[in-house]
Write a protein that holds these residues in place. Structure first.
Motif, PDB file in Angstrom:
ATOM      1  N   LEU A 283       1.562  -5.078   0.915  1.00 16.53           N
ATOM      2  CA  LEU A 283       1.012  -3.799   1.344  1.00 16.53           C
ATOM      3  C   LEU A 283       1.558  -3.390   2.718  1.00 16.53           C
ATOM      4  CD1 LEU A 283      -2.729  -4.428   0.387  1.00 16.53           C
ATOM      5  CD2 LEU A 283      -1.168  -2.854  -0.768  1.00 16.53           C
ATOM      6  N   THR A 284       2.490  -4.151   3.234  1.00 17.72           N
ATOM      7  CA  THR A 284       2.916  -4.029   4.630  1.00 17.72           C
ATOM      8  C   THR A 284       3.337  -2.618   5.004  1.00 17.72           C
ATOM      9  OG1 THR A 284       3.756  -6.291   4.358  1.00 17.72           O
ATOM     10  CG2 THR A 284       4.334  -5.140   6.390  1.00 17.72           C
ATOM     11  N   ARG A 285       4.160  -1.968   4.182  1.00 18.84           N
ATOM     12  CA  ARG A 285       4.720  -0.671   4.559  1.00 18.84           C
ATOM     13  C   ARG A 285       3.671   0.434   4.640  1.00 18.84           C
ATOM     14  NH1 ARG A 285       5.757   3.225   0.649  1.00 18.84           N
ATOM     15  NH2 ARG A 285       7.346   4.083   2.056  1.00 18.84           N
ATOM     16  N   TYR A 286       2.519   0.241   3.975  1.00 20.80           N
ATOM     17  CA  TYR A 286       1.507   1.293   3.935  1.00 20.80           C
ATOM     18  C   TYR A 286       0.564   1.286   5.136  1.00 20.80           C
ATOM     19  CZ  TYR A 286       3.086   1.275  -0.909  1.00 20.80           C
ATOM     20  OH  TYR A 286       3.857   1.309  -2.042  1.00 20.80           O
ATOM     21  N   PHE A 287       0.561   0.219   5.911  1.00 22.05           N
ATOM     22  CA  PHE A 287      -0.387   0.095   7.008  1.00 22.05           C
ATOM     23  C   PHE A 287       0.319  -0.344   8.294  1.00 22.05           C
ATOM     24  CE2 PHE A 287      -2.740  -0.597   3.065  1.00 22.05           C
ATOM     25  CZ  PHE A 287      -3.768   0.327   3.200  1.00 22.05           C
ATOM     26  N   PRO A 288       1.183   0.524   8.823  1.00 17.95           N
ATOM     27  CA  PRO A 288       1.926   0.139  10.033  1.00 17.95           C
ATOM     28  C   PRO A 288       1.007  -0.138  11.218  1.00 17.95           C
ATOM     29  CG  PRO A 288       2.164   2.497   9.571  1.00 17.95           C
ATOM     30  CD  PRO A 288       1.540   1.880   8.357  1.00 17.95           C
ATOM     31  N   GLU A 289      -0.147   0.503  11.278  1.00 15.29           N
ATOM     32  CA  GLU A 289      -1.062   0.265  12.391  1.00 15.29           C
ATOM     33  C   GLU A 289      -1.636  -1.146  12.345  1.00 15.29           C
ATOM     34  OE1 GLU A 289      -3.838   2.214   9.299  1.00 15.29           O
ATOM     35  OE2 GLU A 289      -1.712   1.825   9.646  1.00 15.29           O
TER      36      GLU A 289
ATOM     37  N   VAL B  86      -4.477 -15.197   7.540  1.00 19.43           N
ATOM     38  CA  VAL B  86      -5.870 -14.763   7.545  1.00 19.43           C
ATOM     39  C   VAL B  86      -6.176 -14.002   6.260  1.00 19.43           C
ATOM     40  CG1 VAL B  86      -7.625 -13.419   8.775  1.00 19.43           C
ATOM     41  CG2 VAL B  86      -5.806 -14.577  10.063  1.00 19.43           C
ATOM     42  N   ASP B  87      -7.284 -14.344   5.619  1.00 15.03           N
ATOM     43  CA  ASP B  87      -7.746 -13.670   4.406  1.00 15.03           C
ATOM     44  C   ASP B  87      -8.819 -12.660   4.788  1.00 15.03           C
ATOM     45  OD1 ASP B  87      -8.374 -12.939   1.824  1.00 15.03           O
ATOM     46  OD2 ASP B  87      -9.282 -14.864   1.268  1.00 15.03           O
ATOM     47  N   GLY B  88      -8.781 -11.489   4.146  1.00 11.29           N
ATOM     48  CA  GLY B  88      -9.790 -10.492   4.464  1.00 11.29           C
ATOM     49  C   GLY B  88      -9.662  -9.254   3.611  1.00 11.29           C
ATOM     50  N   GLU B  89     -10.141  -8.135   4.153  1.00 12.03           N
ATOM     51  CA  GLU B  89     -10.203  -6.877   3.416  1.00 12.03           C
ATOM     52  C   GLU B  89      -9.720  -5.745   4.328  1.00 12.03           C
ATOM     53  OE1 GLU B  89     -12.090  -5.505  -0.481  1.00 12.03           O
ATOM     54  OE2 GLU B  89     -11.842  -7.488   0.419  1.00 12.03           O
ATOM     55  N   ILE B  90      -8.828  -4.913   3.777  1.00 15.24           N
ATOM     56  CA  ILE B  90      -8.402  -3.708   4.469  1.00 15.24           C
ATOM     57  C   ILE B  90      -9.373  -2.590   4.117  1.00 15.24           C
ATOM     58  CG2 ILE B  90      -6.565  -2.002   4.741  1.00 15.24           C
ATOM     59  CD1 ILE B  90      -4.566  -4.185   3.943  1.00 15.24           C
TER      60      ILE B  90
ATOM     61  N   ARG C 221      -3.868   6.039   1.251  1.00 15.46           N
ATOM     62  CA  ARG C 221      -2.896   5.393   2.119  1.00 15.46           C
ATOM     63  C   ARG C 221      -1.706   4.813   1.346  1.00 15.46           C
ATOM     64  NH1 ARG C 221      -4.195   3.878   7.181  1.00 15.46           N
ATOM     65  NH2 ARG C 221      -1.932   3.616   7.160  1.00 15.46           N
ATOM     66  N   ILE C 222      -1.855   4.626   0.049  1.00 18.45           N
ATOM     67  CA  ILE C 222      -0.755   4.090  -0.759  1.00 18.45           C
ATOM     68  C   ILE C 222       0.089   5.261  -1.226  1.00 18.45           C
ATOM     69  CG2 ILE C 222      -0.124   2.592  -2.686  1.00 18.45           C
ATOM     70  CD1 ILE C 222      -1.799   1.247  -0.499  1.00 18.45           C
ATOM     71  N   HIS C 223       1.124   5.563  -0.458  1.00 21.03           N
ATOM     72  CA  HIS C 223       1.935   6.747  -0.735  1.00 21.03           C
ATOM     73  C   HIS C 223       3.410   6.398  -0.562  1.00 21.03           C
ATOM     74  CE1 HIS C 223       3.402  10.881  -0.569  1.00 21.03           C
ATOM     75  NE2 HIS C 223       2.220  11.261  -1.040  1.00 21.03           N
ATOM     76  N   PRO C 224       4.279   6.940  -1.430  1.00 20.94           N
ATOM     77  CA  PRO C 224       5.702   6.561  -1.357  1.00 20.94           C
ATOM     78  C   PRO C 224       6.451   7.164  -0.181  1.00 20.94           C
ATOM     79  CG  PRO C 224       5.338   8.174  -3.100  1.00 20.94           C
ATOM     80  CD  PRO C 224       3.981   7.762  -2.614  1.00 20.94           C
ATOM     81  N   ALA C 225       5.950   8.253   0.399  1.00 20.93           N
ATOM     82  CA  ALA C 225       6.680   8.937   1.469  1.00 20.93           C
ATOM     83  C   ALA C 225       6.359   8.311   2.820  1.00 20.93           C
ATOM     84  CB  ALA C 225       6.313  10.422   1.484  1.00 20.93           C
ATOM     85  N   ALA C 226       7.384   7.858   3.514  1.00 18.07           N
ATOM     86  CA  ALA C 226       7.194   7.204   4.806  1.00 18.07           C
ATOM     87  C   ALA C 226       6.546   8.143   5.816  1.00 18.07           C
ATOM     88  CB  ALA C 226       8.533   6.698   5.335  1.00 18.07           C
TER      89      ALA C 226
ATOM     90  N   VAL D 101       2.856   8.219   5.122  1.00 18.47           N
ATOM     91  CA  VAL D 101       2.265   6.939   5.537  1.00 18.47           C
ATOM     92  C   VAL D 101       2.023   6.950   7.041  1.00 18.47           C
ATOM     93  CG1 VAL D 101       2.762   4.484   5.849  1.00 18.47           C
ATOM     94  CG2 VAL D 101       3.170   5.569   3.629  1.00 18.47           C
ATOM     95  N   GLU D 102       3.004   7.420   7.800  1.00 22.08           N
ATOM     96  CA  GLU D 102       2.875   7.459   9.248  1.00 22.08           C
ATOM     97  C   GLU D 102       1.771   8.422   9.672  1.00 22.08           C
ATOM     98  OE1 GLU D 102       3.485   6.200  13.018  1.00 22.08           O
ATOM     99  OE2 GLU D 102       4.482   5.424  11.198  1.00 22.08           O
ATOM    100  N   MET D 103       1.714   9.586   9.027  1.00 23.56           N
ATOM    101  CA  MET D 103       0.695  10.575   9.368  1.00 23.56           C
ATOM    102  C   MET D 103      -0.704  10.048   9.068  1.00 23.56           C
ATOM    103  SD  MET D 103      -1.476  12.976   7.756  1.00 23.56           S
ATOM    104  CE  MET D 103      -0.690  13.519   6.228  1.00 23.56           C
ATOM    105  N   LEU D 104      -0.882   9.418   7.909  1.00 20.48           N
ATOM    106  CA  LEU D 104      -2.197   8.906   7.536  1.00 20.48           C
ATOM    107  C   LEU D 104      -2.603   7.711   8.392  1.00 20.48           C
ATOM    108  CD1 LEU D 104      -2.039   9.208   3.643  1.00 20.48           C
ATOM    109  CD2 LEU D 104      -3.390  10.591   5.214  1.00 20.48           C
ATOM    110  N   SER D 105      -1.625   6.955   8.882  1.00 19.76           N
ATOM    111  CA  SER D 105      -1.967   5.819   9.743  1.00 19.76           C
ATOM    112  C   SER D 105      -2.616   6.288  11.037  1.00 19.76           C
ATOM    113  CB  SER D 105      -0.721   4.983  10.056  1.00 19.76           C
ATOM    114  OG  SER D 105       0.143   5.663  10.944  1.00 19.76           O
ATOM    115  N   GLU D 106      -2.348   7.533  11.416  1.00 17.18           N
ATOM    116  CA  GLU D 106      -2.966   8.114  12.605  1.00 17.18           C
ATOM    117  C   GLU D 106      -4.239   8.880  12.257  1.00 17.18           C
ATOM    118  OE1 GLU D 106      -0.016  10.491  14.465  1.00 17.18           O
ATOM    119  OE2 GLU D 106       1.357   8.802  14.830  1.00 17.18           O
TER     120      GLU D 106
END
Length: 356
Positions: free
Chosen positions: A54-60, A75-79, A95-100, A103-108
């Protein structure tokens, strides 16, 4: 990346039980994306339950891991995503979107947080063979005051406190409790924990069905609706766990109710609403799955079991209860649904109410 526990890892799972078991360590059950975070210096990977990154979807969260987690850990947990002081699963799904760029806009706009509840590795040490009570103590220690992105889930060994959490925390979007035996080792992909979820019933209108994937004359799932205050029939979810004999019988029973879309409350000639399923269209959340269905006259009522609502729909697939031939479909409204009292996320995990 070189860690004592390497990706991918299938998270340890929980089996459903009907009541809170005694003698366990109890945690709130978070409603998000299960994830295992791997950090080795600047290298960070966010794994998922199906072992896909899931790395690319949650840059923050990648940046948060670099600044808030130990230099080498697993670490195990929940996003989760919080909006308006409560968990918002719909916002998380977006947040799971193909457009970078998106993804950046939603991370903010809708930043995610990570709720940590287990520690699988620290430095050069594999901790999975340790009892849970020791892993939990280490997790609390290494994430003490971690920061804005990473939080440790509350936990208690007091069953009365756990019962209170079960009743109160649902108002913040959580969906039950997890119970872990204190001596439990970490066992990937094994259902060795326990989960207790809310169980409710609702009488719903059957307004369509999806054919079974076998291609036979059988029903795959039934589409359910409830009437709004203004008399519109809103889509709220599906039921689909039927034996094959029942699926075939349902197919025959429902044929007299088959209608056309211009005679159906979900008329695809009109703009779709956020409570209306998409006809003959794929979904980016279901990897191209066909979401078309066969429309039915909304004349049959079914009682279903469900755990909780999210965004006006059943958060999980509902379960068949019984047919209600005595019930007028028009009487099946949202008014019958129980709404838990609101509860602040920040009162569960301080700092998690940034969406207020």
């Amino acid at each position: 990346m070189h860690l004592p526990v390497m990706p991918p890892v299938s998270p340890m799972l929980a089996k459903p039980v009907g009541r809170i078991p005694p003698g366990a360590c109890y945690e709130p059950k978070w409603d998000g994306f299960r994830s295992v975070v791997f950090r080795d210096g600047n290298e960070v990977e966010l794994g998922s339950r199906n072992e896909r990154p899931l790395t690319r979807y949650f840059p923050e969260l990648v940046e948060g891991a670099r600044s808030e987690l130990p230099v080498r850990c697993v670490v195990d947990g929940e996003i989760v995503v919080a909006v308006g002081g409560a968990l918002d699963f719909d916002a998380l799904q977006q947040r799971i979107h193909p457009a970078a760029s998106r993804v950046e806009m939603l991370s903010e706009r809708t930043p995610a947080a990570f709720i940590a509840f287990d520690l699988l590795a620290l430095g050069d040490y594999d901790l999975t063979a340790l009892p849970f009570r020791r892993r939990r103590a280490l997790l609390v220690d290494v994430l003490a005051g971690a920061g804005w992105s990473f939080h440790v889930t509350p936990a208690t060994t007091d069953i009365d406190t756990a019962q209170r959490w079960f009743g109160e925390f649902e108002g913040a979007g959580l969906d039950g409790l997890i119970a872990k035996p204190p001596n439990l080792t970490y066992q990937p992909d094994k259902r060795v924990m326990f989960k207790v979820k809310h169980t409710r019933t609702a009488d719903c209108v059957v307004a369509g069905y999806r054919p079974h994937k076998s291609g036979d004359d059988a029903v795959g799932s039934l589409l359910l609706g409830l009437y709004t205050d203004d008399g519109a029939l809103a889509f709220i979810g599906v039921i689909g766990a039927f034996p094959m004999a029942t699926r075939r019988a349902l197919f025959s029973e429902l044929q007299p109710l088959v209608t056309t879309f211009d005679r159906h409350p979900w008329n695809w000639a009109e703009p779709a609403t956020d409570r209306t399923p998409r006809h003959a269209a794929g979904s980016r959340w279901s990897a191209g799955k066909d979401l078309s269905f066969v429309p039915l006259r909304p004349e049959r009522v079914v009682e279903v079991r469900y755990d909780h609502m999210a965004g006006g729909r059943f958060r999980h697939t509902a379960q068949f209860g019984r047919w209600r031939p005595d019930r007028d479909p028009r009487s099946c409204t949202f008014g019958q649904l129980e709404t838990p009292p609101a509860y602040r996320l920040g009162d569960i995990v301080p700092g998690l109410d940034y969406g207020m």
